[in-house]
Design a protein around this motif. Structure first.
Motif, PDB file in Angstrom:
ATOM      1  N   LYS A 354     -24.471  -8.521 -28.186  1.00 51.21           N
ATOM      2  CA  LYS A 354     -25.016  -9.166 -29.346  1.00 51.21           C
ATOM      3  C   LYS A 354     -25.117 -10.780 -29.270  1.00 51.21           C
ATOM      4  CE  LYS A 354     -24.154  -9.686 -34.584  1.00 51.21           C
ATOM      5  NZ  LYS A 354     -23.705 -11.235 -34.336  1.00 51.21           N
ATOM      6  N   ASN A 355     -24.077 -11.285 -28.691  1.00 51.33           N
ATOM      7  CA  ASN A 355     -24.160 -12.863 -28.627  1.00 51.33           C
ATOM      8  C   ASN A 355     -25.015 -13.105 -27.480  1.00 51.33           C
ATOM      9  OD1 ASN A 355     -22.074 -13.077 -30.822  1.00 51.33           O
ATOM     10  ND2 ASN A 355     -20.563 -13.217 -29.235  1.00 51.33           N
ATOM     11  N   GLN A 356     -25.485 -12.440 -26.615  1.00 51.62           N
ATOM     12  CA  GLN A 356     -26.201 -12.861 -25.296  1.00 51.62           C
ATOM     13  C   GLN A 356     -27.602 -12.739 -25.795  1.00 51.62           C
ATOM     14  OE1 GLN A 356     -25.072 -11.551 -21.505  1.00 51.62           O
ATOM     15  NE2 GLN A 356     -27.213 -11.770 -20.715  1.00 51.62           N
ATOM     16  N   LEU A 357     -27.991 -11.731 -26.711  1.00 52.07           N
ATOM     17  CA  LEU A 357     -29.244 -11.600 -27.117  1.00 52.07           C
ATOM     18  C   LEU A 357     -29.522 -12.472 -28.213  1.00 52.07           C
ATOM     19  CD1 LEU A 357     -29.325  -7.701 -27.284  1.00 52.07           C
ATOM     20  CD2 LEU A 357     -30.304  -9.046 -25.885  1.00 52.07           C
ATOM     21  N   SER A 358     -28.534 -12.663 -29.116  1.00 48.90           N
ATOM     22  CA  SER A 358     -28.692 -14.000 -30.145  1.00 48.90           C
ATOM     23  C   SER A 358     -29.041 -14.964 -29.799  1.00 48.90           C
ATOM     24  CB  SER A 358     -27.627 -13.654 -31.205  1.00 48.90           C
ATOM     25  OG  SER A 358     -27.522 -12.363 -31.750  1.00 48.90           O
ATOM     26  N   ASN A 359     -28.412 -15.493 -28.537  1.00 42.40           N
ATOM     27  CA  ASN A 359     -28.552 -16.913 -27.831  1.00 42.40           C
ATOM     28  C   ASN A 359     -29.544 -17.061 -27.104  1.00 42.40           C
ATOM     29  OD1 ASN A 359     -26.494 -17.611 -29.804  1.00 42.40           O
ATOM     30  ND2 ASN A 359     -24.904 -17.074 -28.061  1.00 42.40           N
ATOM     31  N   ASP A 377     -34.588  -8.429 -33.567  1.00 36.48           N
ATOM     32  CA  ASP A 377     -33.757  -8.508 -34.737  1.00 36.48           C
ATOM     33  C   ASP A 377     -33.384  -7.286 -35.168  1.00 36.48           C
ATOM     34  OD1 ASP A 377     -34.093 -11.284 -34.874  1.00 36.48           O
ATOM     35  OD2 ASP A 377     -36.104 -11.361 -36.136  1.00 36.48           O
ATOM     36  N   LYS A 378     -34.272  -6.225 -35.007  1.00 37.62           N
ATOM     37  CA  LYS A 378     -33.854  -4.615 -35.365  1.00 37.62           C
ATOM     38  C   LYS A 378     -32.674  -4.487 -34.408  1.00 37.62           C
ATOM     39  CE  LYS A 378     -35.815  -0.019 -35.727  1.00 37.62           C
ATOM     40  NZ  LYS A 378     -36.931   0.719 -35.472  1.00 37.62           N
ATOM     41  N   PHE A 379     -32.806  -4.783 -33.145  1.00 37.06           N
ATOM     42  CA  PHE A 379     -31.561  -4.416 -32.030  1.00 37.06           C
ATOM     43  C   PHE A 379     -30.589  -4.808 -32.793  1.00 37.06           C
ATOM     44  CE2 PHE A 379     -29.344  -4.100 -28.260  1.00 37.06           C
ATOM     45  CZ  PHE A 379     -29.578  -2.656 -27.732  1.00 37.06           C
ATOM     46  N   ILE A 380     -30.414  -6.426 -32.972  1.00 36.30           N
ATOM     47  CA  ILE A 380     -29.174  -6.762 -33.380  1.00 36.30           C
ATOM     48  C   ILE A 380     -28.653  -6.279 -34.492  1.00 36.30           C
ATOM     49  CG2 ILE A 380     -28.261  -9.129 -34.038  1.00 36.30           C
ATOM     50  CD1 ILE A 380     -30.261 -10.335 -32.092  1.00 36.30           C
ATOM     51  N   SER A 381     -29.761  -5.952 -35.556  1.00 36.93           N
ATOM     52  CA  SER A 381     -28.885  -5.252 -36.683  1.00 36.93           C
ATOM     53  C   SER A 381     -28.288  -3.958 -36.631  1.00 36.93           C
ATOM     54  CB  SER A 381     -30.003  -5.148 -37.776  1.00 36.93           C
ATOM     55  OG  SER A 381     -31.055  -4.195 -37.340  1.00 36.93           O
ATOM     56  N   GLN A 382     -28.871  -3.126 -35.338  1.00 36.92           N
ATOM     57  CA  GLN A 382     -28.183  -1.936 -35.300  1.00 36.92           C
ATOM     58  C   GLN A 382     -26.775  -2.114 -34.478  1.00 36.92           C
ATOM     59  OE1 GLN A 382     -31.394  -0.441 -32.606  1.00 36.92           O
ATOM     60  NE2 GLN A 382     -31.653   1.365 -34.159  1.00 36.92           N
ATOM     61  N   LEU A 383     -26.619  -3.322 -33.761  1.00 36.43           N
ATOM     62  CA  LEU A 383     -25.117  -3.750 -33.417  1.00 36.43           C
ATOM     63  C   LEU A 383     -24.477  -3.981 -34.153  1.00 36.43           C
ATOM     64  CD1 LEU A 383     -26.353  -5.671 -30.092  1.00 36.43           C
ATOM     65  CD2 LEU A 383     -25.730  -3.317 -30.010  1.00 36.43           C
TER      66      LEU A 383
END
Length: 443
Positions: A354-359, A377-383
């Motif tokens: 999650k952190n690697q994708l968010s940053n 954004d959709k993928f991070i919300s699933q995480l």
């Protein structure tokens, strides 16, 4: 400011910085150099920078004011990876032609459909697209065609027919494959569906031979012993178990000198492992890596665990540097080199993703399209739903070397939410691990 303070301040500045809109001309190095087109002197500008979530590079830009000739190149400035890389890309639609490609000097490009190959070291490294590679090949073949038609008409006709075949490739009338192979491991092909799995791209890693190491300028001490198995007692890990060893290295983020701490420890019900941790005082980057303290297991292992609640988050997890990780419900697949070897928990590995994708500036930068940002954004919300125990998923570790581990919540073997499958490795998996080249006869 005293000289010692000024020197200390300079030592804290990273050698390689990320490109920014505020970057100035003064950050580049300007060198007067010979123009290979007209023979007069032009100007070469060198810029040391980094591609986010890729590596340190040197950008070289040459321009000649006399004849107008220009040339741009990139070179790897970081350390050479431990393995080579082979990327097989299937071209299906025009969007596949627009994929960005990072080629190093050691990248060979093959199109089996046409029996066509661009050998390694025949071109300089560049950032381009799949279509750009085809266009550059066409331009190279058409060079001096007028002269060939007068001197050797048959060869000129053959080249014209082959150029027509390359032009047809840009129309994507039928699927075909392009294979990128790079012994330095510095080749990269864009995945337009990130962070989802790319069905049209297959990536494998392989151990370099001694000859390939020599091509890259890598010469190791006692190379004659590399193919000989380590004899029992030759490197006794038990003698240093529990002791913290420190050795100098370079920061993987900014390439500044730093120190790595190493410790041998034993994971209950599993095996001995080597944990290495690095902290950089210059950029603050921290990393930890885990390697097996024993050899490759006789069989590969596939571990599946159902994540249903908070209890599963506390499971210890060891992902080795040869392990593929997958969450089928999210269409997520993480290769061996993405996180390397890591010892953490199930919750910790999900938070790291999650952190690697968010940053990642590759996804949220100014050049990112709206569709990619929405998908991310959709993928991070699933995480986040997984971390909040609102979504049940399956975590799969597939390790051909058999050196990965997930803690069982039962005292007697795998619990009811865990499944462990042992399997025989394929020839390709043994090739990736470097087993096929091992010589164990008469030892």
């Amino acid at each position: 400011m005293s000289k010692s303070e000024e020197r200390s301040k300079n030592e804290k500045n990273p050698l390689f910085n990320e490109l920014s809109a505020e970057g100035s001309e003064s950050e580049s190095t300007v060198i007067e150099s010979l123009c290979m087109n007209c023979g007069k002197n032009g100007v070469t500008k060198l810029l040391l920078t980094k591609i986010p979530y890729y590596k340190d590079i040197v950008i070289s830009s040459f321009a000649c004011e006399h004849c107008g000739y220009q040339n741009n190149e990139i070179q790897n400035a970081g350390k050479i990876t431990e393995k080579g890389i082979k990327i097989t890309l299937t071209i299906v639609t025009n969007s596949d032609l627009n994929r960005q490609v990072v080629k190093s000097d050691y990248t060979s490009v093959r199109i089996p459909h046409l029996d066509f190959e661009i050998p390694a070291q025949s071109q300089k490294g560049e950032v381009t697209t799949v279509e750009g590679i085809i266009e550059r090949s066409i331009a190279g073949l058409e060079q001096d065609q007028a002269k060939r038609k007068t001197e050797n008409a048959d060869i000129a006709t053959q080249i014209e027919k082959f150029v027509e075949k390359l032009e047809i490739l840009k129309e994507c009338q039928e699927p075909y494959k392009i294979i990128f192979e790079d012994i330095s491991g510095d080749c990269f092909v864009e995945n337009p569906l990130m962070p989802l799995k790319d069905a049209n791209c297959e990536i494998t890693f392989f151990k370099r031979t001694l000859e390939q190491n020599h091509i890259l300028g890598i010469y190791l001490e006692n190379e004659d012993k590399l193919l000989k198995p380590i004899e029992e007692g030759e490197f006794p890990l038990e003698e240093i178990e529990g002791e913290v060893l420190t050795f100098p290295t370079n920061c993987p983020e900014c390439n500044s000198p730093c120190e790595t701490n190493m410790k041998v420890t034993n994971i209950p019900y599993f095996k001995e492992v080597v944990i290495m941790a690095t902290t950089c005082d210059v950029c603050g980057h921290r990393t930890n890596e885990v390697k097996s303290g024993t050899g490759i297991e006789p069989q590969g292992a596939k571990i599946e665990v159902k994540i249903t609640g908070r209890n599963d988050f506390s499971r210890d997890i060891l992902k080795s540097d040869t392990c593929h990780m997958e969450i089928p419900e999210l269409e997520l697949e993480v290769g061996p080199t993405t996180f390397g070897g890591r010892f953490t928990t199930v919750e910790g590995i999900i938070i790291s993703i999650k952190n690697q994708l968010s940053n990642s500036t590759a996804f949220i930068g100014d050049s990112s399209d709206r569709e990619t940002v929405d998908r991310l954004d959709k993928f991070i919300s699933q995480l986040e739903e997984i971390l909040d125990s609102r979504k049940e998923v399956t975590l799969i570790l597939d390790d051909p070397a058999g050196n990965s581990f997930i803690q069982s919540l039962s005292d007697d073997g795998p619990d009811d939410r865990m499944k462990i499958t042992k399997y025989e490795r394929t020839f390709e998996q043994n090739e990736e691990l470097g087993i096929n080249d091992l010589k164990v006869d008469n030892y």
